[in-house]
Motif scaffolding. Structure first.
Motif, PDB file in Angstrom:
ATOM      1  N   LEU A   1       0.849  -1.245   0.077  1.00  0.00           N
ATOM      2  CA  LEU A   1       0.046   0.022   0.007  1.00  0.00           C
ATOM      3  C   LEU A   1       0.674   1.265  -0.028  1.00  0.00           C
ATOM      4  O   LEU A   1       0.621   2.166  -0.701  1.00  0.00           O
ATOM      5  CB  LEU A   1      -1.010   0.026   1.137  1.00  0.00           C
ATOM      6  CG  LEU A   1      -2.339  -0.645   0.932  1.00  0.00           C
ATOM      7  CD1 LEU A   1      -2.981  -0.771   2.068  1.00  0.00           C
ATOM      8  CD2 LEU A   1      -2.980  -0.416  -0.339  1.00  0.00           C
ATOM      9  N   PRO A   2       1.901   1.220   0.893  1.00  0.00           N
ATOM     10  CA  PRO A   2       2.635   2.716   0.853  1.00  0.00           C
ATOM     11  C   PRO A   2       3.311   3.114  -0.560  1.00  0.00           C
ATOM     12  O   PRO A   2       3.371   4.094  -0.930  1.00  0.00           O
ATOM     13  CB  PRO A   2       3.691   2.570   2.103  1.00  0.00           C
ATOM     14  CG  PRO A   2       3.196   1.430   2.817  1.00  0.00           C
ATOM     15  CD  PRO A   2       2.116   0.708   1.833  1.00  0.00           C
ATOM     16  N   VAL A   3       4.060   1.641  -1.109  1.00  0.00           N
ATOM     17  CA  VAL A   3       4.476   2.024  -2.474  1.00  0.00           C
ATOM     18  C   VAL A   3       3.399   2.330  -3.654  1.00  0.00           C
ATOM     19  O   VAL A   3       3.753   3.023  -4.359  1.00  0.00           O
ATOM     20  CB  VAL A   3       5.200   0.390  -3.003  1.00  0.00           C
ATOM     21  CG1 VAL A   3       5.634   0.650  -4.164  1.00  0.00           C
ATOM     22  CG2 VAL A   3       6.278   0.220  -1.913  1.00  0.00           C
ATOM     23  N   PHE A   4       2.142   1.763  -3.541  1.00  0.00           N
ATOM     24  CA  PHE A   4       1.095   2.012  -4.479  1.00  0.00           C
ATOM     25  C   PHE A   4       0.862   3.503  -4.266  1.00  0.00           C
ATOM     26  O   PHE A   4       0.701   4.240  -5.332  1.00  0.00           O
ATOM     27  CB  PHE A   4      -0.032   1.259  -4.230  1.00  0.00           C
ATOM     28  CG  PHE A   4      -1.084   1.609  -5.086  1.00  0.00           C
ATOM     29  CD1 PHE A   4      -1.068   1.064  -6.462  1.00  0.00           C
ATOM     30  CD2 PHE A   4      -2.256   2.262  -4.532  1.00  0.00           C
ATOM     31  CE1 PHE A   4      -2.200   1.289  -7.278  1.00  0.00           C
ATOM     32  CE2 PHE A   4      -3.288   2.427  -5.515  1.00  0.00           C
ATOM     33  CZ  PHE A   4      -3.382   2.109  -6.753  1.00  0.00           C
ATOM     34  N   ILE A   5       0.628   4.061  -2.961  1.00  0.00           N
ATOM     35  CA  ILE A   5       0.209   5.461  -2.804  1.00  0.00           C
ATOM     36  C   ILE A   5       1.386   6.323  -3.204  1.00  0.00           C
ATOM     37  O   ILE A   5       0.975   7.297  -3.805  1.00  0.00           O
ATOM     38  CB  ILE A   5      -0.116   5.541  -1.274  1.00  0.00           C
ATOM     39  CG1 ILE A   5      -1.346   4.960  -1.033  1.00  0.00           C
ATOM     40  CG2 ILE A   5      -0.348   7.202  -1.037  1.00  0.00           C
ATOM     41  CD1 ILE A   5      -1.772   4.708   0.606  1.00  0.00           C
ATOM     42  N   ILE A   6       2.567   5.892  -3.138  1.00  0.00           N
ATOM     43  CA  ILE A   6       3.544   6.978  -3.395  1.00  0.00           C
ATOM     44  C   ILE A   6       3.653   7.008  -4.988  1.00  0.00           C
ATOM     45  O   ILE A   6       3.856   8.049  -5.511  1.00  0.00           O
ATOM     46  CB  ILE A   6       4.900   6.576  -2.786  1.00  0.00           C
ATOM     47  CG1 ILE A   6       4.819   6.825  -1.069  1.00  0.00           C
ATOM     48  CG2 ILE A   6       6.114   7.282  -3.360  1.00  0.00           C
ATOM     49  CD1 ILE A   6       6.281   6.146  -0.508  1.00  0.00           C
ATOM     50  N   SER A   7       3.531   6.011  -5.468  1.00  0.00           N
ATOM     51  CA  SER A   7       3.697   5.846  -7.092  1.00  0.00           C
ATOM     52  C   SER A   7       2.382   6.605  -7.564  1.00  0.00           C
ATOM     53  O   SER A   7       2.764   7.219  -8.691  1.00  0.00           O
ATOM     54  CB  SER A   7       3.752   4.523  -7.518  1.00  0.00           C
ATOM     55  OG  SER A   7       2.707   3.778  -7.263  1.00  0.00           O
TER      56      SER A   7
ATOM     57  N   MET B   1       0.765  10.659 -10.390  1.00  0.00           N
ATOM     58  CA  MET B   1      -0.223  11.000 -11.328  1.00  0.00           C
ATOM     59  C   MET B   1      -1.542  11.826 -10.540  1.00  0.00           C
ATOM     60  O   MET B   1      -2.083  12.456 -11.569  1.00  0.00           O
ATOM     61  CB  MET B   1      -0.623   9.439 -11.580  1.00  0.00           C
ATOM     62  CG  MET B   1      -1.908   9.312 -12.565  1.00  0.00           C
ATOM     63  SD  MET B   1      -2.367   7.701 -13.036  1.00  0.00           S
ATOM     64  CE  MET B   1      -1.054   7.427 -14.281  1.00  0.00           C
ATOM     65  N   PHE B   2      -1.734  11.688  -9.483  1.00  0.00           N
ATOM     66  CA  PHE B   2      -3.012  12.401  -9.083  1.00  0.00           C
ATOM     67  C   PHE B   2      -2.448  13.827  -9.092  1.00  0.00           C
ATOM     68  O   PHE B   2      -3.500  14.753  -9.222  1.00  0.00           O
ATOM     69  CB  PHE B   2      -3.272  11.908  -7.384  1.00  0.00           C
ATOM     70  CG  PHE B   2      -4.436  12.441  -6.879  1.00  0.00           C
ATOM     71  CD1 PHE B   2      -5.663  12.395  -7.362  1.00  0.00           C
ATOM     72  CD2 PHE B   2      -4.288  13.253  -5.867  1.00  0.00           C
ATOM     73  CE1 PHE B   2      -6.954  13.063  -6.818  1.00  0.00           C
ATOM     74  CE2 PHE B   2      -5.194  14.074  -5.304  1.00  0.00           C
ATOM     75  CZ  PHE B   2      -6.679  13.864  -5.755  1.00  0.00           C
ATOM     76  N   ALA B   3      -1.342  14.228  -8.523  1.00  0.00           N
ATOM     77  CA  ALA B   3      -1.194  15.623  -8.384  1.00  0.00           C
ATOM     78  C   ALA B   3      -1.041  16.275  -9.920  1.00  0.00           C
ATOM     79  O   ALA B   3      -1.351  17.387 -10.337  1.00  0.00           O
ATOM     80  CB  ALA B   3       0.379  15.773  -7.870  1.00  0.00           C
ATOM     81  N   LEU B   4      -0.460  15.473 -10.912  1.00  0.00           N
ATOM     82  CA  LEU B   4      -0.642  15.745 -12.269  1.00  0.00           C
ATOM     83  C   LEU B   4      -1.897  16.143 -12.653  1.00  0.00           C
ATOM     84  O   LEU B   4      -2.387  17.091 -13.416  1.00  0.00           O
ATOM     85  CB  LEU B   4      -0.050  14.784 -13.157  1.00  0.00           C
ATOM     86  CG  LEU B   4       0.233  15.245 -14.622  1.00  0.00           C
ATOM     87  CD1 LEU B   4       1.177  16.565 -14.837  1.00  0.00           C
ATOM     88  CD2 LEU B   4       0.802  14.047 -15.396  1.00  0.00           C
ATOM     89  N   MET B   5      -3.180  15.219 -12.534  1.00  0.00           N
ATOM     90  CA  MET B   5      -4.222  15.305 -12.828  1.00  0.00           C
ATOM     91  C   MET B   5      -4.948  16.511 -12.009  1.00  0.00           C
ATOM     92  O   MET B   5      -5.548  17.356 -12.676  1.00  0.00           O
ATOM     93  CB  MET B   5      -5.076  14.006 -12.365  1.00  0.00           C
ATOM     94  CG  MET B   5      -6.415  13.864 -12.805  1.00  0.00           C
ATOM     95  SD  MET B   5      -7.450  12.535 -12.061  1.00  0.00           S
ATOM     96  CE  MET B   5      -7.560  12.686 -10.399  1.00  0.00           C
TER      97      MET B   5
END
Length: 59
Positions: A31-37, A41-45
């Motif tokens: 989960l932490p790796v997924f959230i960081i990665s 993308m979320f910030a770019l969106m």
């Protein structure tokens, strides 16, 4: 019609609990790796949405 014996096999329970524990540990580390990665993308969106909103003329 029974699909599994009702006597309860202790060895199967130990195996199930062992695999469940390993699965929970894997999720905990994933989960932490997924959230960081995905945060990039979320910030770019969010920045793209903000830029589009600011480019529209005010009415």
């Amino acid at each position: 019609m029974e699909l599994a014996p009702m006597d309860g096999n202790v060895e199967e329970d130990k195996t199930y609990n062992n695999l469940l524990k390993k699965f929970k540990i894997a999720v905990l580390f994933t989960l932490p790796v997924f959230i960081i990665s995905m945060s990039a993308m979320f910030a770019l969106m969010c920045t793209n949405i903000l830029q589009r909103r600011l480019q529209q003329p005010f009415q």
